[in-house]
Design an enzyme around this catalytic site. Sequence first.
Site, mmCIF file in Angstrom:
data_model
loop_
_atom_site.group_PDB
_atom_site.id
_atom_site.type_symbol
_atom_site.label_atom_id
_atom_site.label_comp_id
_atom_site.label_asym_id
_atom_site.label_seq_id
_atom_site.Cartn_x
_atom_site.Cartn_y
_atom_site.Cartn_z
ATOM 1 C CD GLU A 161 -3.003 1.223 2.209
ATOM 2 O OE1 GLU A 161 -2.894 0.273 3.153
ATOM 3 O OE2 GLU A 161 -3.808 1.776 2.318
ATOM 4 C CB CYS A 195 -7.604 2.755 4.228
ATOM 5 S SG CYS A 195 -8.199 1.851 5.551
ATOM 6 C CG ASN A 211 -9.136 -2.605 2.667
ATOM 7 O OD1 ASN A 211 -8.516 -3.766 2.727
ATOM 8 N ND2 ASN A 211 -8.887 -1.669 3.346
ATOM 9 C CD GLU A 212 -9.315 -2.856 7.404
ATOM 10 O OE1 GLU A 212 -9.573 -1.773 7.792
ATOM 11 O OE2 GLU A 212 -8.558 -3.404 8.016
HETATM 12 O O1 AHR Z 1 -2.258 -1.697 6.557
HETATM 13 C C1 AHR Z 1 -2.730 -0.432 7.442
HETATM 14 C C2 AHR Z 1 -4.234 -0.313 7.029
HETATM 15 O O2 AHR Z 1 -4.812 -1.093 7.961
HETATM 16 C C3 AHR Z 1 -4.813 -0.592 5.871
HETATM 17 O O3 AHR Z 1 -4.889 0.329 4.801
HETATM 18 C C4 AHR Z 1 -6.341 -1.027 6.037
HETATM 19 O O4 AHR Z 1 -6.743 -2.107 5.209
HETATM 20 C C5 AHR Z 1 -6.045 -1.544 7.579
HETATM 21 O O5 AHR Z 1 -7.030 -0.741 8.310
#
Ligand code: AHR
Length: 659
Positions: free
Chosen positions: A50, A242, A376-377
């Site tokens: 990321e 994220c 994602n989440e």
């Molecule tokens: O890894 C950091 C963050 O943690 C990521 O962007 C997210 O998916 C999680 O909350």
Amino acid sequence: MVKNYLKIMSLASLIAFGQSAVAQQVHEFNLDTKKVGAPIQSTMYGLFFEDINFGADGGLYAELVKNRSFDFPQNLMGWYTFGKVEVRKDNSPFDRNPNYLILSDPGHAHKRTGIENEGFRGIGFKKDATYRFSVWGKKVSGDGDQKIRVEFINSKNDIIGSQELAINSADWKKYEVVMPAKATEEKGRLRIFFTTGGSIAVDHVSLFPTDTYKGRENGLRKDLAEALADIHPGIFRFPGGCIVEGTDLDTRYDWKKTIGPVENRPVNENRWHYTFPHRFFPDYFQSYGLGFYEYFLLSEDMGAEPLPVLSCGLACQYQNEGEHCHVPVGELDSYVQDALDLIEFANGPVTSAWGKVRADMGHPEPFNLKYIGIGNEQWGKEYSERLEPFVKAIRAKYPAMKIVGSSGPSADGKEFDYLWPEMKRLKVDLVDEHYYKEPDWFLNNAARYDNYDRKGPAVFAGEYASHDHPTGKQNNFLSALSEAAFMTGLERNADIVHMCTYAPLFAHVDGWQWNPDMIWFDNLRMMKTPNYYVQQIYAQNKGTNAMSLVWTADKKAVTGQESLYASAVYDKDTNCYIVKVVNTSDKAKDVKVTLAGAKKNATFTLGDCLKMQNSDMKAINTLDAPMNIVPRKATAAIEGNALVAKTEPQSFNIYKIKL
Ligand code: AHR
């Protein structure tokens, strides 16, 4: 007297016996060689990437100039200007990055015009290394060629590299020069000094080391990319995290903006610039120079299966409440199309619209994409009702594609409990689980998957890291050891755990928002954390099949009893068993692993054995001492059909036993 003497003697020998009995307590395990277990997926251990902590721009992406096209909202962010410098956007060569600069004669023989870029917390130069400077430019006024002097500046303001460049055309054109640095500097600057009397336009000012990973021009920082490849990852998740979702939909990661000529990939806000007000980075943007094409190439180079994750139409749910923040369920068509188009970009023939784009970028062969993540989440009904149309469309057009769904941001709880059944209903292939937890959680969860439903979907442990809060979440030995212990449980359950990726991957020491992270770097150096080595050991010793390894006495899995954690695999390519043992106690522990069921005349020999050990759980690696905690050679012996070893206190050990 004699009687007393005998009494004393027998007491003494009893004590001695007792002591040696404690010292020699052998922890006995059974590895049943007759039952070769589930195949370990080639994707089992991998990487999560990321653009957080300056992981892409300022990190893996080797570009050294920040805001190279003057298209940050504050057009001159990262630049110092002197003399006569003007920002313009009319007649730009790049419609999606419209700003450029006019540098003009300041109108006095003793005044100067120029610009200086500060890089990403400085620019790293290495003595005698060469750098490719390029700029798009044109003559605007003045007689003859207009000239610039390109200079590398160190932190004392000395010039450590210099080269003249003539801007000789009235039309936009790319100019390039390769030049050496005369000295090493961690926090240098790039200066462009306008030395003639007219005026010129400049855009997309770029500086790369020539020695990038695989020598590519729009390349990756070699040391960092090599560190990734050295893990031997089987899966490579990208672009997050994220960042996939965006703080709002406009700033979500839009893969279509990340391909084609780099000059025309539009700048995007990086959400990590403002996500944590206590770690605010106003100069953090995404150039998309490391985009989806570069990602697929890197996956191919490393031999890892790419796993792109795309927006499901939900902006970050932590930051957006209410349906109005998201794409309405009935209006997801363009998002679904983005997913289908990405698959075509990766795999389509050169005659397809997106396959042609890939071919035009230099890769006519398909990238052979097999996995795609949607969301994602994410959580709640909002997620499953949006995921559904993606699943339908992808299944209809690409039935072999494996789809990854989400179980939300936590390892358990309401959202997790709601989403797992939903993922089953939607028949996704893998469910992404995230856990950023304290070391004890990792130790207590080594058996997490032992009783999971074997019918699927499979598990993707997509983001995890052990967070030792009292130390400010350092990448210390405790965190690494607890991950190693937990991962014995991933390996034991390789029939249903098909992928796992530590997160996050990278952090710039001067620009991080989140810790711990697997690899830390500054502008010249990088440091592999103990957590990196744990991942590497697992990935490089994953074997081909899970094996049952249990306590001999009660046939139970080794999940922390007596502070020991253990798992085993068989590797059919090398015909050897690989046993991993973690000892979390502060005492050495003798272990004996009997290879049960082997043929009478079978002979076993010891292969390479490794250990990671430290008597200080708080010990760390640093940029100055990167080798403090690294894998070292371990000792063990073969006695008949058993491996015997003394595991050191606080150690992670792997033993290879060849047949
Ligand atoms: O890894 C950091 C963050 O943690 C990521 O962007 C997210 O998916 C999680 O909350």
